[in-house]
Design a protein around this motif. Structure first.
Motif, PDB file in Angstrom:
ATOM      1  N   THR A  11       0.797  -1.228   0.000  1.00 13.94           N
ATOM      2  CA  THR A  11       0.000   0.000   0.000  1.00 13.94           C
ATOM      3  C   THR A  11       0.833   1.283   0.000  1.00 13.94           C
ATOM      4  O   THR A  11       0.302   2.369   0.212  1.00 13.94           O
ATOM      5  N   PHE A  13       4.155   3.175  -2.259  1.00 17.71           N
ATOM      6  CA  PHE A  13       4.254   3.733  -3.611  1.00 17.71           C
ATOM      7  C   PHE A  13       4.240   2.624  -4.673  1.00 17.71           C
ATOM      8  O   PHE A  13       3.355   2.573  -5.540  1.00 17.71           O
ATOM      9  N   ILE A  14       5.197   1.697  -4.556  1.00 22.18           N
ATOM     10  CA  ILE A  14       5.321   0.711  -5.643  1.00 22.18           C
ATOM     11  C   ILE A  14       4.326  -0.437  -5.484  1.00 22.18           C
ATOM     12  O   ILE A  14       3.870  -1.007  -6.473  1.00 22.18           O
ATOM     13  N   ARG A  67       0.896  -3.092   8.376  1.00 20.52           N
ATOM     14  CA  ARG A  67       0.447  -2.693   9.718  1.00 20.52           C
ATOM     15  C   ARG A  67      -0.919  -2.014   9.702  1.00 20.52           C
ATOM     16  O   ARG A  67      -1.464  -1.674  10.747  1.00 20.52           O
ATOM     17  N   GLY A  68      -1.426  -1.730   8.492  1.00 20.96           N
ATOM     18  CA  GLY A  68      -2.721  -1.051   8.398  1.00 20.96           C
ATOM     19  C   GLY A  68      -2.619   0.450   8.615  1.00 20.96           C
ATOM     20  O   GLY A  68      -3.610   1.110   8.934  1.00 20.96           O
ATOM     21  N   ARG A  69      -1.428   1.002   8.429  1.00 22.43           N
ATOM     22  CA  ARG A  69      -1.250   2.444   8.663  1.00 22.43           C
ATOM     23  C   ARG A  69      -1.256   3.260   7.381  1.00 22.43           C
ATOM     24  O   ARG A  69      -1.656   4.410   7.373  1.00 22.43           O
ATOM     25  N   THR A  70      -0.763   2.666   6.293  1.00 24.08           N
ATOM     26  CA  THR A  70      -0.579   3.426   5.055  1.00 24.08           C
ATOM     27  C   THR A  70      -1.689   3.088   4.059  1.00 24.08           C
ATOM     28  O   THR A  70      -1.869   1.907   3.731  1.00 24.08           O
ATOM     29  N   ASP A 128       3.233  -6.496  12.025  1.00 24.84           N
ATOM     30  CA  ASP A 128       4.423  -5.660  11.873  1.00 24.84           C
ATOM     31  C   ASP A 128       5.584  -6.604  11.596  1.00 24.84           C
ATOM     32  O   ASP A 128       5.848  -7.504  12.405  1.00 24.84           O
ATOM     33  N   ARG A 129       6.277  -6.383  10.481  1.00 22.42           N
ATOM     34  CA  ARG A 129       7.298  -7.360  10.132  1.00 22.42           C
ATOM     35  C   ARG A 129       8.469  -7.335  11.110  1.00 22.42           C
ATOM     36  O   ARG A 129       9.264  -8.278  11.142  1.00 22.42           O
ATOM     37  N   ASN A 180       8.230  -5.992  -0.797  1.00 20.74           N
ATOM     38  CA  ASN A 180       8.701  -4.651  -1.159  1.00 20.74           C
ATOM     39  C   ASN A 180       8.805  -3.728   0.046  1.00 20.74           C
ATOM     40  O   ASN A 180       8.874  -2.517  -0.099  1.00 20.74           O
ATOM     41  N   TYR A 235      13.676  -3.674   4.805  1.00 20.87           N
ATOM     42  CA  TYR A 235      14.801  -2.739   5.006  1.00 20.87           C
ATOM     43  C   TYR A 235      15.815  -3.295   6.004  1.00 20.87           C
ATOM     44  O   TYR A 235      16.992  -3.027   5.884  1.00 20.87           O
ATOM     45  N   TYR A 237      21.536   1.953   4.424  1.00 20.95           N
ATOM     46  CA  TYR A 237      20.441   1.421   3.586  1.00 20.95           C
ATOM     47  C   TYR A 237      20.938   0.377   2.570  1.00 20.95           C
ATOM     48  O   TYR A 237      20.404  -0.731   2.487  1.00 20.95           O
ATOM     49  N   LYS A 239      20.285  -3.636   2.538  1.00 22.01           N
ATOM     50  CA  LYS A 239      19.624  -4.301   1.402  1.00 22.01           C
ATOM     51  C   LYS A 239      20.472  -5.488   0.940  1.00 22.01           C
ATOM     52  O   LYS A 239      19.949  -6.573   0.645  1.00 22.01           O
ATOM     53  N   ILE A 260      12.888   4.930  -8.629  1.00 22.68           N
ATOM     54  CA  ILE A 260      11.579   4.501  -9.123  1.00 22.68           C
ATOM     55  C   ILE A 260      10.721   5.760  -9.234  1.00 22.68           C
ATOM     56  O   ILE A 260      10.626   6.540  -8.269  1.00 22.68           O
ATOM     57  N   HIS A 276       6.047   9.266  -3.726  1.00 24.12           N
ATOM     58  CA  HIS A 276       5.969  10.165  -2.574  1.00 24.12           C
ATOM     59  C   HIS A 276       7.326  10.752  -2.210  1.00 24.12           C
ATOM     60  O   HIS A 276       7.428  11.514  -1.250  1.00 24.12           O
ATOM     61  N   ARG A 282      11.393  13.291  -5.692  1.00 24.91           N
ATOM     62  CA  ARG A 282      12.742  13.568  -6.214  1.00 24.91           C
ATOM     63  C   ARG A 282      12.710  13.905  -7.705  1.00 24.91           C
ATOM     64  O   ARG A 282      12.960  15.050  -8.089  1.00 24.91           O
TER      65      ARG A 282
HETATM   66  N1  LIG Z   1      11.533   4.813  -4.281  1.00 29.61           N
HETATM   67  C1  LIG Z   1      12.632   4.483  -4.913  1.00 29.61           C
HETATM   68  O1  LIG Z   1      13.145   5.238  -5.755  1.00 29.61           O
HETATM   69  C2  LIG Z   1      13.277   3.150  -4.638  1.00 29.61           C
HETATM   70  C3  LIG Z   1      14.427   2.812  -5.345  1.00 29.61           C
HETATM   71  C4  LIG Z   1      14.987   1.550  -5.165  1.00 29.61           C
HETATM   72  C5  LIG Z   1      14.381   0.645  -4.318  1.00 29.61           C
HETATM   73  N2  LIG Z   1      13.265   0.999  -3.632  1.00 29.61           N
HETATM   74  C6  LIG Z   1      12.618   0.023  -2.761  1.00 29.61           C
HETATM   75  O2  LIG Z   1      11.256  -0.059  -3.103  1.00 29.61           O
HETATM   76  C7  LIG Z   1      10.536  -0.605  -1.993  1.00 29.61           C
HETATM   77  C8  LIG Z   1       9.156  -0.022  -1.826  1.00 29.61           C
HETATM   78  O3  LIG Z   1       9.090   1.294  -1.535  1.00 29.61           O
HETATM   79  P1  LIG Z   1       7.663   2.040  -1.299  1.00 29.61           P
HETATM   80  O4  LIG Z   1       8.032   3.474  -1.257  1.00 29.61           O
HETATM   81  O5  LIG Z   1       6.634   1.599  -2.218  1.00 29.61           O
HETATM   82  O6  LIG Z   1       7.148   1.454   0.038  1.00 29.61           O
HETATM   83  P2  LIG Z   1       7.564   1.647   1.530  1.00 29.61           P
HETATM   84  O7  LIG Z   1       7.201   3.015   1.940  1.00 29.61           O
HETATM   85  O8  LIG Z   1       8.931   1.171   1.798  1.00 29.61           O
HETATM   86  O9  LIG Z   1       6.608   0.556   2.194  1.00 29.61           O
HETATM   87  C9  LIG Z   1       5.342   0.847   2.413  1.00 29.61           C
HETATM   88  C10 LIG Z   1       4.529  -0.426   2.548  1.00 29.61           C
HETATM   89  O10 LIG Z   1       5.090  -1.335   3.508  1.00 29.61           O
HETATM   90  C11 LIG Z   1       4.206  -1.453   4.642  1.00 29.61           C
HETATM   91  N3  LIG Z   1       5.065  -1.482   5.822  1.00 29.61           N
HETATM   92  C12 LIG Z   1       5.961  -0.552   6.194  1.00 29.61           C
HETATM   93  N4  LIG Z   1       6.556  -0.900   7.339  1.00 29.61           N
HETATM   94  C13 LIG Z   1       6.030  -2.090   7.710  1.00 29.61           C
HETATM   95  C14 LIG Z   1       6.238  -2.965   8.814  1.00 29.61           C
HETATM   96  N5  LIG Z   1       7.105  -2.701   9.783  1.00 29.61           N
HETATM   97  N6  LIG Z   1       5.523  -4.108   8.863  1.00 29.61           N
HETATM   98  C15 LIG Z   1       4.620  -4.412   7.904  1.00 29.61           C
HETATM   99  N7  LIG Z   1       4.373  -3.620   6.833  1.00 29.61           N
HETATM  100  C16 LIG Z   1       5.068  -2.471   6.742  1.00 29.61           C
HETATM  101  C17 LIG Z   1       3.325  -0.207   4.542  1.00 29.61           C
HETATM  102  O11 LIG Z   1       2.070  -0.381   5.137  1.00 29.61           O
HETATM  103  P3  LIG Z   1       1.817   0.031   6.670  1.00 29.61           P
HETATM  104  O12 LIG Z   1       2.419   1.378   6.879  1.00 29.61           O
HETATM  105  O13 LIG Z   1       0.332   0.011   6.777  1.00 29.61           O
HETATM  106  O14 LIG Z   1       2.481  -1.019   7.486  1.00 29.61           O
HETATM  107  C18 LIG Z   1       3.169  -0.091   3.038  1.00 29.61           C
HETATM  108  O15 LIG Z   1       2.251  -1.024   2.539  1.00 29.61           O
HETATM  109  C19 LIG Z   1      11.466  -0.518  -0.790  1.00 29.61           C
HETATM  110  O16 LIG Z   1      11.935  -1.811  -0.538  1.00 29.61           O
HETATM  111  C20 LIG Z   1      12.602   0.367  -1.292  1.00 29.61           C
HETATM  112  O17 LIG Z   1      13.839   0.025  -0.689  1.00 29.61           O
HETATM  113  C21 LIG Z   1      12.688   2.228  -3.766  1.00 29.61           C
END
Ligand SMILES: NC(=O)c1ccc[n+]([C@@H]2O[C@H](COP(=O)([O-])OP(=O)(O)OC[C@H]3O[C@@H](n4cnc5c(N)ncnc54)[C@H](OP(=O)(O)O)[C@@H]3O)[C@@H](O)[C@H]2O)c1
Length: 367
Positions: free
Chosen positions: A45, A47-48, A68-71, A85-86, A104, A107, A164, A168, A192, A198, A201
């Motif tokens: 839920t 970005f990706i 977690r049901g927050r986003t 919560d993972r 996805n 971290y 980070y 990874k 991405i 969000h 950049r």
């Molecule tokens: N953006 C970029 O340019 C970029 C580039 C390279 C790689 N990446 C990778 O792309 C991935 C996805 O990024 P994103 O921005 O879409 O998502 P994100 O913000 O990393 O993750 C959000 C999602 O994960 C859930 N989440 C977060 N913390 C959690 C926890 N502790 N337990 C369970 N669920 C959790 C959130 O829901 P809840 O808050 O409801 O839990 C939400 O569904 C990441 O792995 C990032 O490293 C991003």
């Protein structure tokens, strides 16, 4: 038994749901003729995630979410969401089976190990979304077998952005250890970008272009840029799910295929506006500490000299398709325009007109 009869039995065994489904087609035109798969998305839920979820549903697969049901927790009311919560609560995943998990939201390597260990007996395939930050160095082109960053102390329990990439890299390794390499896929995206981004950049550039006028630009028009459209990443991820492709893949546009000049050109074209770019060289940008303020740009000298040199060859050979970046900018701005004025005003990257004019004057006094 004839092949046709076997195919018929296979198709009907998949049930009425499958029979009523349209065939999915992946980005490279590959028709998906397989049974619907059950996909668990860890973090669907943000970005990706939503792009991956929608692509999976579009192709007729079943999706379960874990977060977690927050986003954005009202995004997919028709899908099962397992709340947890993972970091410390995976109980909702216990004893459940899926064909594949798309992770996805990994971290911290401890969290990734915990989910991979728990799911290993119950899923056939684990796809981990990593990053090109996992490479040890961006001072040389990045190929999938280039050395990965090392984490000095693997016992750390607090996430730290400065680690980070190393986190990874270790997370990638632990998925392989728990699942076995033959059931593991690692995707390493560059920036991405696209609707829903969000981080703001890449968005900085078209938003700034729309304002017109004299515009401070870093480096030169030839300065290389690498991004991946979030929908192209989602398509390739679901292709990987369907084809059971394993191994590591950089996911990005090809090296040398795009640059800062094209960002400006494409932005001006889709926004029907013009700017008067003032290109300030790397040295000036570094000296003024503008690296963070001018996002996605990295100077072409020093530690980040090849930050836009991640090879896309392997993913392209495996069927990844990249749309023209101009289309990404068009759709990104359509999405951006749906956001509130307050959200626009609080964009993570923005420079006041006064500051920009000051910097331009400073640069021009030197040249
Ligand atoms: N953006 C970029 O340019 C970029 C580039 C390279 C790689 N990446 C990778 O792309 C991935 C996805 O990024 P994103 O921005 O879409 O998502 P994100 O913000 O990393 O993750 C959000 C999602 O994960 C859930 N989440 C977060 N913390 C959690 C926890 N502790 N337990 C369970 N669920 C959790 C959130 O829901 P809840 O808050 O409801 O839990 C939400 O569904 C990441 O792995 C990032 O490293 C991003």
């Amino acid at each position: 038994m004839s092949t046709n009869r076997r195919q018929f039995i296979k198709a009907t065994a998949a049930g009425a749901v499958a029979a009523s489904l349209p065939l999915g087609a992946s980005a490279d035109g590959h028709e998906s003729e397989q049974r619907p798969l059950e996909i668990l998305v860890l973090g669907g839920t943000g970005f990706i995630g939503p792009h991956m979820v929608r692509e999976a549903l579009r192709r007729g697969h079943g999706v379960t979410l874990f977060n977690r049901g927050r986003t954005n927790n009202t995004l997919f009311p028709d899908l099962e969401t397992i709340i947890g919560d993972r970091a410390d609560n995976l109980t909702g995943l216990e004893g459940r089976k899926w064909d594949v998990v798309v992770d996805n939201s990994g971290y911290m390597h401890h969290d990734v190990r915990a989910s991979a260990r728990l799911l290993a007996p119950n899923v056939e395939h684990y796809i981990f979304i990593s990053s090109i930050s996992a490479y040890e160095s961006m001072a040389a082109p990045m190929y999938e077998d280039s050395p990965l960053a090392a984490l000095e102390d693997e016992s750390i329990t607090e996430f730290d952005w400065s680690l980070y990439g190393a986190l990874k890299a270790v997370s990638e390794r632990v998925v392989g250890e728990e699942m076995g390499e033959d059931r593991t896929t690692i995707l390493r995206p560059t920036y991405i970008v696209g609707p829903g981004d969000h981080t703001d950049r890449f968005t900085y550039w078209p938003v700034r272009v729309r304002q017109g006028g004299r515009m401070l630009c870093p480096g030169s028009p030839e300065h290389p840029i690498q991004v991946i459209d979030v929908r192209d990443l989602a398509n390739f991820t679901i292709d990987t799910v369907e084809r059971r492709t394993t191994g590591a893949f950089n996911t990005t546009i090809p090296i040398g295929s795009y640059n800062m000049g094209q960002v400006l050109e494409d932005s001006q074209a889709v926004l029907a506006t013009t700017v008067d770019p003032v290109w300030a060289n790397d040295e000036f940008v570094m000296q003024q500490q503008l690296m963070g303020a001018l996002p996605i740009y990295h100077p072409i000298t020093g530690d980040y000299s090849h930050a836009s040199s991640a090879s896309a060859e392997r993913a392209l050979a495996a069927g990844m398709h990249n749309r023209p970046v101009r289309e990404t900018i068009r759709d990104l701005m359509t999405w951006w325009d749906t956001l509130s004025e307050e959200r626009h005003a609080n964009a993570r990257f923005r420079m006041t007109a006064e500051r920009e004019a000051e910097l331009i004057a400073e640069w021009e006094s030197l040249t």
